[in-house]
Design an enzyme around this catalytic site. Structure first.
Site, PDB file in Angstrom:
ATOM      1  N   GLN A 153       0.801  -1.218   0.000  1.00 14.30           N
ATOM      2  CA  GLN A 153       0.000   0.000   0.000  1.00 14.30           C
ATOM      3  C   GLN A 153       0.834   1.268   0.000  1.00 14.30           C
ATOM      4  OE1 GLN A 153      -1.721  -0.914   4.026  1.00 14.30           O
ATOM      5  NE2 GLN A 153      -1.304   1.257   4.426  1.00 14.30           N
ATOM      6  N   CYS A 159      -5.206   0.667   3.761  1.00 17.46           N
ATOM      7  CA  CYS A 159      -5.313  -0.749   4.135  1.00 17.46           C
ATOM      8  C   CYS A 159      -6.736  -1.262   3.996  1.00 17.46           C
ATOM      9  CB  CYS A 159      -4.813  -0.956   5.555  1.00 17.46           C
ATOM     10  SG  CYS A 159      -5.669   0.036   6.805  1.00 17.46           S
ATOM     11  N   HIS A 296      -6.271  -0.926  11.765  1.00 15.52           N
ATOM     12  CA  HIS A 296      -5.652  -1.482  10.552  1.00 15.52           C
ATOM     13  C   HIS A 296      -6.502  -2.634  10.032  1.00 15.52           C
ATOM     14  CE1 HIS A 296      -2.577  -2.481   7.684  1.00 15.52           C
ATOM     15  NE2 HIS A 296      -2.391  -3.681   8.197  1.00 15.52           N
ATOM     16  N   ASN A 317      -1.460  -9.342   4.699  1.00 10.40           N
ATOM     17  CA  ASN A 317      -1.313  -7.919   4.973  1.00 10.40           C
ATOM     18  C   ASN A 317      -1.009  -7.177   3.675  1.00 10.40           C
ATOM     19  OD1 ASN A 317      -1.201  -5.578   6.477  1.00 10.40           O
ATOM     20  ND2 ASN A 317       0.496  -6.221   7.776  1.00 10.40           N
TER      21      ASN A 317
END
Length: 353
Positions: A153, A159, A296, A317
């Site tokens: 990102q 996110c 997050h 992630n």
């Protein structure tokens, strides 16, 4: 002799490996007085780290400030990874080792809890997974071809977009047989329908899914990621690659229900990732201290159990392949708190096709 760029990179990589072995090796054979890292070796390690991650500072003052932060993180990692501590996970000096936790949070997180109540979610949920009594003991949606490669990102607090897109990529593959990498950039630029999402500032998962249900989502190749917020390109959004019909929330604060849904498809979840151990995580089953102030978004793409019997969630992630286990994390599952470790079970969402 003239060194090529690739040759120089190889030499640097060798130095990093050698230095890492000397600096971070087992402390079992070391003297108890040799626990403090040598300043000169740290300075060298910082230079090699800068080369590896192509870090360039504005001036010497900035470099000195960053070195102090790097040194503090390096000493923390060194002590944490001591074999006598017997942790279930390890840390490393990854790409984020010259940042404070506050700086990191301002640049790499950015998801907020939904403003909807739990009851309002249930009114939009036309499908309810049955309570399975025979869910598989483990599942990894990568092995079933339902997970695209790890993405990055950058310093855009998007996110929320990456988490939602990964969940939609997964269910699209499961339902259609086609794995397509979708566009996070479209969500960053265009998801402004209800004013809840703010591009590179922050966003909400439920608003992202609502946008995809309304407008569809383009492929990444059609609408590529730029790491910054731009003007919505409606010429690209017209040519959407997939669409969902709706989205739903997993029963709040229930790892059992989260397991139920993850056994069927990847799920978007929010976590509290505050603290340097989450940021510098490099492998193993994360079981560190974290709260429930969700900030997050990640995507839960599986679950399992280690050979030692430790249960975990498998999480994708959006911090690139240099973080964690090649961009993934295993986070402890089955903790005493109903919210799950780091709040992972507090408000998971999944798309419906």
């Amino acid at each position: 002799m003239i060194l090529t760029l690739e040759c120089l990179k190889s030499i640097i990589a060798i130095f990093i490996i050698v230095l890492s072995g000397a600096t971070w090796g087992s402390t079992g054979a070391q003297s108890k007085t040799a626990t403090t890292l040598n300043e000169a070796s740290l300075a060298t390690k910082h230079e090699l780290w800068m080369a590896r991650y192509e870090r360039v500072y504005a001036d010497n003052a900035e470099k000195e400030r960053r070195f102090k932060i790097f040194k503090d993180n390096a000493e923390y990692v060194h002590k944490f990874n001591d074999e006598e501590n017997n942790h279930t996970y390890k840390l490393s000096l990854n790409e984020f080792a010259d940042l404070t936790d506050e700086e990191f949070s301002r640049a790499y997180t950015g998801c907020k809890r939904s403003i909807r109540s739990a009851g309002s979610f249930k009114t939009i949920d036309p499908i309810k997974y049955e309570n399975l009594t025979d869910v598989p003991s483990s599942i990894d949606w990568r092995e079933k071809g339902a997970v695209t490669p790890v993405k990055y990102q950058g310093q855009c607090r998007s996110c929320w977009a990456f988490s939602a897109v990964a969940a939609v990529e997964g269910i699209t593959k499961i339902k259609s047989g086609k794995l397509i990498s979708f566009s996070e950039q479209e969500l960053v630029d265009c998801d402004k329908i209800d004013g809840d999402n703010h591009g590179c500032s922050y966003g909400h998962l439920d608003s992202a899914f609502a946008y995809i249900a309304h407008a569809g989502i383009s492929s990444e190749s059609n609408y590529p990621y730029t790491e910054k917020e731009g003007t919505c390109d409606t010429n690209k959004t017209r040519d959407y690659a997939a669409k969902i019909t709706n989205y739903a929330i997993v029963d709040l604060n229930s790892e059992t229900e989260l397991l139920n849904v993850v056994s069927k498809q990847p799920v978007s979840a929010m976590v509290d990732r505050k603290g340097r151990e989450f940021r510098l995580y490099s492998g193993g089953v994360f079981s560190g201290e974290c709260g429930t102030s969700l900030d997050h978004s990640v995507t839960v793409i599986g679950y399992g159990r280690t050979e030692d019997g430790i249960k975990y969630w498998l999480v994708k992630n959006s911090w690139g392949e240099h973080w964690g286990e090649s961009g993934y994390m295993r986070i402890r599952r089955g903790v005493d708190a109903p919210q799950g470790l780091c709040g992972i079970a507090m408000q998971p969402l999944y798309p419906i096709v």
